[in-house]
Design an enzyme around this catalytic site. Structure first.
Site, short mmCIF file in Angstrom:
data_model
loop_
_atom_site.label_atom_id
_atom_site.label_comp_id
_atom_site.label_asym_id
_atom_site.label_seq_id
_atom_site.Cartn_x
_atom_site.Cartn_y
_atom_site.Cartn_z
N ASP A 13 65.07 -14.27 128.96
CA ASP A 13 63.80 -13.35 129.06
C ASP A 13 62.74 -13.92 129.79
OD1 ASP A 13 65.76 -11.59 127.66
OD2 ASP A 13 65.03 -12.37 125.85
N LYS A 16 63.28 -14.30 135.30
CA LYS A 16 64.17 -14.97 136.44
C LYS A 16 64.57 -14.16 137.29
CE LYS A 16 67.26 -16.32 133.44
NZ LYS A 16 66.38 -15.97 132.27
N LYS A 18 62.70 -11.54 138.42
CA LYS A 18 61.71 -11.47 139.47
C LYS A 18 61.50 -12.49 140.36
CE LYS A 18 56.59 -11.05 139.78
NZ LYS A 18 55.29 -11.15 139.03
N GLY A 40 69.62 -9.37 131.41
CA GLY A 40 69.15 -8.17 131.74
C GLY A 40 68.00 -8.68 132.72
N HIS A 41 68.04 -8.92 134.07
CA HIS A 41 67.02 -9.41 134.96
C HIS A 41 66.31 -7.95 135.57
CE1 HIS A 41 69.54 -13.31 135.75
NE2 HIS A 41 69.23 -13.04 134.30
N GLN A 222 70.26 -15.74 130.85
CA GLN A 222 69.90 -16.39 129.50
C GLN A 222 68.76 -17.69 129.84
OE1 GLN A 222 73.63 -15.57 129.54
NE2 GLN A 222 72.88 -13.83 129.00
N THR A 298 68.29 -5.48 127.69
CA THR A 298 69.66 -5.05 127.42
C THR A 298 70.06 -4.36 126.20
OG1 THR A 298 70.52 -6.96 128.80
CG2 THR A 298 71.97 -5.97 127.33
N ARG A 303 61.66 -8.49 120.71
CA ARG A 303 61.83 -9.90 120.74
C ARG A 303 60.54 -10.63 119.77
NH1 ARG A 303 61.41 -9.35 127.16
NH2 ARG A 303 63.53 -8.58 127.60
N ALA A 330 51.67 -14.64 132.69
CA ALA A 330 50.34 -15.29 132.53
C ALA A 330 49.17 -14.20 132.04
CB ALA A 330 49.61 -16.15 133.38
N ASP A 331 49.69 -13.10 132.41
CA ASP A 331 48.57 -11.77 132.38
C ASP A 331 48.61 -11.51 130.94
OD1 ASP A 331 51.24 -11.20 133.49
OD2 ASP A 331 50.64 -9.20 132.94
#
Length: 423
Positions: A13, A16, A18, A40-41, A222, A298, A303, A330-331
């Site tokens: 998560d 990746k 993006k 889940g990308h 993953q 997914t 989380r 970072a935001d």
């Protein structure tokens, strides 16, 4: 030309998808090398959010060849659904999507076995996504699995029946039924759809493209800490998520690998069970979860959230030979006055360590933090790296100094354009 590999350095998560989307225009090929629909990308651009589970993240670029490698486990129903959604959004994927004949098929009975196995664990659940990933990889290693190429054989129906009978026997031994009858009609319909796609020996395709001088980006799913060998076993996935998995999952030689892009969040998250030294069980952890929209793309599960963990990142960097870091989200930390960074652990006997031990020992460690000032700035309004607040620049320099790898990309928002390239 070489193969560059993109991997997650945490428990998945990391963002990746993006980064693949951002980097893709400079590549000729994007190839997915392991995992299945448990991935889940998420990609966001033009005001739309796209979530890919099995389709490579280069699919939105018409000039790019997208390859589903042999290391992937493929669910035909999920795959068809993804492609139908892409068609509805105007994506013409037909000419540039190839699927390895050697990729393993996820059957309805694999999903049933996944559910049964997790239920049998009781309070010791792994935290499976229940997508059938583990049982499919078990059949692969046990040399009893069905592969994508098998759908082209006249004996496919008989092979399927044999597999289901074997799975039913396992379920019966534990006093359970598979209960897959309602799923089979959709499965066989999706198999018919799969037969219409470009199924091929992708190891030959990729090596031919290398000889032609094409640039290939290998996309992992993953994260490194979920690797079946090097992750926090047994709370891991069922495949090799580290760079080595790109060789076995695509059929490319190690000598072809050049750059390794390591993806990490500015903090840390984990889905499911397992150790998580820097996890926050307080209001701060909930603030991170809400600000970062940390719910599984997914599964939808919330989380677990915590501060960034440098010992675990150093471990992942070592395993993967990371050449540059990309710092995501970072935001999410924009509103924090102070940022905590775990630099090492304290053992039960009072000693310091910066090594990541096995699962049992890891649970007993206490994280030791360094406090850095927050930036208190809306990063999504920043469009160039030279405008980053000094506090964030100090944070990046602190990470680079301790991890000994340069940070080349900082993500300051979910959209494709909210990506800053550093020198």
């Amino acid at each position: 030309m070489p193969v560059d590999v993109l991997v997650g350095l945490q428990w998945g998560d990391e963002g990746k998808g993006k980064i693949v989307d951002v980097l893709a225009p400079t590549y000729d090929v994007v190839a997915r090398f392991q995992g299945g629909p448990n991935a889940g990308h998420t990609l966001t651009f033009d005001g739309l959010k796209h979530v890919l589970h099995q389709v490579p993240s280069g699919i939105f670029h018409p000039h790019i060849i997208n390859v589903v490698g042999n290391g992937v486990v493929l669910d035909p129903v999920v795959f068809r659904g993804e492609l139908q959604k892409l068609t509805a959004r105007g994506v013409n994927w037909g000419a540039n999507l190839y699927i390895s004949k050697k990729a393993q098929l996820i059957l309805p009975s694999h999903r049933a076995l996944d559910r049964i196995s997790e239920e049998m664990r009781g309070g010791g659940k792994i935290g499976s996504t229940l997508k059938g990933i583990g049982p499919t990889y078990q059949d692969k290693i046990g040399r009893t699995g069905l592969r994508v190429g098998d759908v082209l054989l006249p004996t496919f129906q008989a092979r399927y029946a044999e597999a289901v009978a074997r799975h039913a026997q396992f379920a019966s031994f534990h006093g359970r039924d598979l209960e897959i009858e309602a799923l089979e009609e959709d499965f066989f319909s999706a198999v018919e759809f799969l037969r219409t796609l470009q199924l091929t020996d992708t190891e030959y395709l990729l090596n031919d493209l290398l000889r032609q001088g094409k640039r290939i980006l290998a996309e992992g799913a993953q994260g490194s800490l979920l690797d079946i060998d090097f992750g926090t076993y047994p709370f891991v996935t069922s495949s090799n998520t580290v760079v080595a998995g790109a060789c076995t999952g695509l059929g490319i030689a190690p000598r072809h690998i050049d750059q390794v892009y390591g993806i990490t969040k500015a903090y840390c998250t984990r889905v499911g069970s397992g150790p998580f030294p820097t996890e926050l069980h307080d209001e701060v952890g909930e603030r991170i979860r809400q600000a970062g929209r940390e719910f599984g793309s997914t599964t939808g599960r919330p989380r677990r959230c915590g501060w960034i963990d440098l010992p675990s990142l150093r471990y992942s960097i070592m395993l993967n030979g990371v050449t540059e870091l990309h710092l995501m989200k970072a935001d999410v930390l924009d509103e924090f006055t102070e940022i905590q960074v775990c630099t090492h652990y304290k053992t039960p006997d009072g000693n310091d360590t910066d090594l990541l031990p096995d699962y049992e020992a890891l649970q007993a460690l206490t994280p030791v933090y360094t406090t850095l000032p927050g930036w208190r700035t809306d990063l999504q309004n920043i469009s160039t790296a030279d405008k980053l607040p000094v506090e964030l620049q100090s944070y990046l320099q602190f990470l680079e100094r301790h991890l000994e790898v340069p940070i080349r990309i900082v993500s300051v928002g979910p959209d494709r354009v909210s990506t800053l390239h550093l020198n």
